[in-house]
Design a protein around this motif. Structure first.
Motif, PDB file in Angstrom:
ATOM      1  N   ALA A 158      -3.170   1.112  46.365  1.00  0.00           N
ATOM      2  CA  ALA A 158      -3.914   2.293  45.923  1.00  0.00           C
ATOM      3  C   ALA A 158      -2.970   3.316  45.304  1.00  0.00           C
ATOM      4  N   ALA A 182      -5.822  11.867  43.746  1.00  0.00           N
ATOM      5  CA  ALA A 182      -6.928  11.194  44.436  1.00  0.00           C
ATOM      6  C   ALA A 182      -7.964  12.205  44.918  1.00  0.00           C
ATOM      7  N   SER A 216     -10.139  13.405  41.986  1.00  0.00           N
ATOM      8  CA  SER A 216     -11.118  12.439  41.487  1.00  0.00           C
ATOM      9  C   SER A 216     -12.181  12.089  42.515  1.00  0.00           C
ATOM     10  N   ALA A 239     -11.413  10.195  45.173  1.00  0.00           N
ATOM     11  CA  ALA A 239     -11.058   8.887  45.730  1.00  0.00           C
ATOM     12  C   ALA A 239     -10.345   8.983  47.068  1.00  0.00           C
ATOM     13  N   ARG A 251     -12.074   7.668  50.482  1.00  0.00           N
ATOM     14  CA  ARG A 251     -12.170   6.210  50.636  1.00  0.00           C
ATOM     15  C   ARG A 251     -10.802   5.596  50.906  1.00  0.00           C
ATOM     16  N   GLU A 274     -16.144   3.256  43.375  1.00  0.00           N
ATOM     17  CA  GLU A 274     -14.845   3.539  43.997  1.00  0.00           C
ATOM     18  C   GLU A 274     -13.699   3.217  43.040  1.00  0.00           C
ATOM     19  N   TRP A 275     -13.830   2.111  42.306  1.00  0.00           N
ATOM     20  CA  TRP A 275     -12.803   1.790  41.308  1.00  0.00           C
ATOM     21  C   TRP A 275     -12.760   2.871  40.228  1.00  0.00           C
ATOM     22  N   LYS A 314     -13.394   6.027  40.546  1.00  0.00           N
ATOM     23  CA  LYS A 314     -12.673   7.184  41.081  1.00  0.00           C
ATOM     24  C   LYS A 314     -11.166   6.950  41.064  1.00  0.00           C
ATOM     25  N   ILE A 315     -10.751   5.717  41.347  1.00  0.00           N
ATOM     26  CA  ILE A 315      -9.324   5.388  41.266  1.00  0.00           C
ATOM     27  C   ILE A 315      -8.826   5.581  39.831  1.00  0.00           C
TER      28      ILE A 315
END
Length: 649
Positions: A493, A515, A518, A520, A523, A549-550, A552-553
């Motif tokens: 991550a 993170a 965004s 993220a 999670r 979720e991806w 947000k990454i």
């Protein structure tokens, strides 16, 4: 022909005599294997001779670049290999002469004209020669295997480094993919193959030079016969070597399609849809059909090549047997000794083997050089977007004033422009949303701003300067972006986020802040190893994330870079309503002090932008604040009302 999805049939015709089309294929449709049509007119034969002569010249000219590559790969192993090759070239002649002396000594002892001491000494010498031969063979194998591994790494490194410099459009054409695949997968093993063939030529040349002297002392006529006998086999081998290369080139699209089909069935990216629509058996069957097409061509080539080679090889065998018979009769007549029979028989066989080795070695060089041409063609392909000879220094600081001045862009091979005479201006620090139907040119506009393409007409300015005057790398360093087709890296991550700014990838505080921006962080912090948890299922028992979720990454990766320009292409496409609301609540803070351009289909979020740019079929249709565009009652108002009505029922 075959119907290929996305681009029609992909065919390559008549690159070499007797080699016809191997067509690319889509996911459906018939597969056609055209028949071979050999050419045999006098004009065609002259053309073949001209090409053969040209190929010989090209092969010789290609040798220095391979020698340089081998030398750069490992100088010590190159030196050892060359020295061992010289010794190995002399060993057959020396061994044959030692065998002659030993046989004559044995005959003399039987006739009472010599003792066993000479026999023991000569047998010891012969054992030493056999030992040297075995050692040189082992050293050659060791050096070649190690150099092969190192050369593959070296070439693949060069291919990757060059690919990283190429322009975006290079990766969007099937021919470029074929060239890249051949350079990356076919060519790495070829330089050492060509160098081995060259060293084999040197070895057999040394053997030939020493053996021919012995054979000429018996009979010049036999020497000439031994020289000429292998030539037909060489001509046949060179012809089928060219066909083998042609088959690889023509079959590259099919093999690439097979790899794509395999990835559809064997990777998690496509697993859900493949299973839902029951595509597994269809894709597997399609793979089998394409494999059958490719195998059928290989079978024909391999079978014919070996059958023709074996047929011409019989001529060489017959010639060797005739020479052995002639020398045997000379021994019976008392002209030669039994040792001479062994020596000259070995010399005759050695000359024939050396000549055949010379021809086969050259054929190997020729075939390898054909593959290497694709490597050097790729390495010689220059990117279309390069740094100017004297790049303009980037403004310090970059204010973020963007101007599109009559900008047009057309993708290669497209009939209609993606953008057509687009002009607008974005003030420093302004947030602008870009909207429009699918295919309106929204993503193209973003790619032009990032200088992934250059306009076919018009000018894009940043702070008053044409962006083509800047170093592209320095320009892109001032832009942080998240594209619609963002990458899901099979990494931790922290690495997934930190890749947005390599200079600070180890800055954990910065990673965690990006993170949080965004959305993220929550999670990631629930993962077993937090930011050190691997994401994706490919390696290290990684964690599989949802699409939202991806995304947000990917957003965190964009926020990692503290750049004056922020570009977001569909940043909320995979987010739920609450996450979308939270993101745009923070967007004003995130975009403070930077010029922000984002694309979205959701008009509920678009209206929060300072101004809205509307594209329609590549043209600028409207540009203004939400209230202004609604009051104008144009296309934007219609789309907004249409989308709002879906929520209001």
């Amino acid at each position: 022909m075959i119907g290929a999805g996305g681009g029609g049939p992909h065919t390559l015709r008549h690159l070499f005599d007797g080699t016809t089309t191997v067509a690319d294929s889509g996911l459906t449709g018939p597969i056609d294997i055209p028949d071979e049509k050999p050419v045999g007119t006098p004009k065609d034969l002259r053309s073949r001779w001209d090409r053969l002569r040209a190929s010989a010249t090209g092969t010789v000219r290609g040798l220095p670049r391979v020698a340089r590559l081998t030398w750069q790969t490992s100088r010590p192993m190159t030196i050892v290999t060359v020295l061992v090759t010289v010794v190995a070239g002399l060993m057959p002649t020396v061994t044959a002469y030692a065998a002659k002396l030993l046989m004559d000594a044995v005959v003399a002892a039987l006739q009472g004209r010599g003792g066993t001491g000479t026999i023991v000494w000569l047998a010891t010498v012969q054992f030493g020669l056999f030992t040297v031969t075995a050692v040189t063979g082992a050293l050659t194998n060791v050096c070649q295997q190690l150099m092969q591994e190192k050369m593959v790494l070296t070439i693949r490194h060069r291919v990757m480094a060059h690919a990283s410099r190429m322009h975006l459009s290079f990766f969007e054409g099937s021919r470029s993919y074929d060239l890249l695949r051949q350079a990356d997968q076919e060519a790495p093993t070829r330089p050492l193959g060509m160098m081995s063939s060259a060293l084999g030529l040197m070895k057999t040349s040394i053997t030939f030079a020493s053996m021919i002297a012995l054979l000429f002392s018996v009979s010049p006529l036999l020497a000439v016969v031994a020289l000429l006998a292998p030539i037909p086999a060489f001509v046949a081998e060179s012809r089928y070597g060219a066909r083998g290369f042609a088959l690889t080139v023509l079959g590259s699209p099919i093999r690439r399609r097979m790899e794509y089909l395999a990835s559809l069935v064997t990777t998690d990216t496509y697993a859900k849809e493949v299973k839902l629509f029951g595509l597994g058996n269809h894709l597997v069957d399609r793979f089998r059909q394409l494999g059958k097409v490719y195998y059928e061509r290989q079978r024909k080539l391999v079978g014919t090549r070996n059958a023709v080679g074996a047929s011409w090889g019989l001529l060489t065998t017959f010639t060797g047997s005739a020479i052995a018979l002639y020398i045997s009769l000379e021994v019976v007549g008392g002209t030669l000794t039994l040792g001479d029979l062994a020596l000259y028989t070995a010399a005759a066989a050695g000359v024939q083997a050396a000549v055949a080795g010379l021809f086969i070695g050259f054929t190997g060089m020729y075939e390898n050089n054909l593959y290497l041409d694709t490597l050097y063609t790729f390495l010689g392909t220059e990117p279309e977007i390069t740094t100017p000879p004297q790049p303009r220094p980037m403004p310090d600081p970059v204010r973020g004033h963007i101007e599109f001045d009559h900008v047009s862009f057309r993708y290669p091979g497209a009939s209609d422009p993606a953008l057509d005479d687009v002009s607008f201006e974005i003030q420093p620090g302004e947030t602008v949303a870009v909207v429009g139907r699918n295919g309106a040119g929204k993503s193209t506009l973003v790619k032009l701003l990032c200088r992934l393409y250059d306009p076919t007409a018009g000018t894009i300015r940043l702070d008053g300067a044409d962006i083509r005057e800047f170093d592209p790398a320095e320009l892109r360093a001032r832009i942080s972006a998240m594209f619609q087709d963002y990458v899901t890296y099979q990494a931790t991550a922290a690495e997934n986020i930190g890749l947005g700014d390599l200079d600070r990838i180890e800055d954990r505080d910065r990673v965690e802040e990006a993170a949080r921006r965004s959305g993220a962080a929550e999670r990631i912090e629930r993962l077993a190893r937090g930011y050190d948890s691997p994401l994706g299922r490919w390696f290290d028992d990684g964690v599989s994330l949802s699409g939202g979720e991806w995304q947000k990454i990917a957003l965190a990766r964009a926020f990692m870079r503290d750049a004056p320009l922020l570009v977001l292409d569909e940043p909320t496409a995979a987010l739920d309503a609450q996450a979308e609301h939270e993101l745009f609540t923070r967007l004003h803070e995130l975009s403070r002090g930077r010029t922000t351009l984002y694309i979205s289909h959701r008009f509920s979020t678009v209206r929060q932008a300072g101004r809205i740019l509307v594209l329609d079929n590549g043209k600028l249709a409207e540009f203004g604040a939400h209230s202004e565009l609604m009051a104008a009652g144009g296309g934007y108002a219609d789309l907004f009302t249409l989308q709002a009505s879906a929520y209001l029922g």
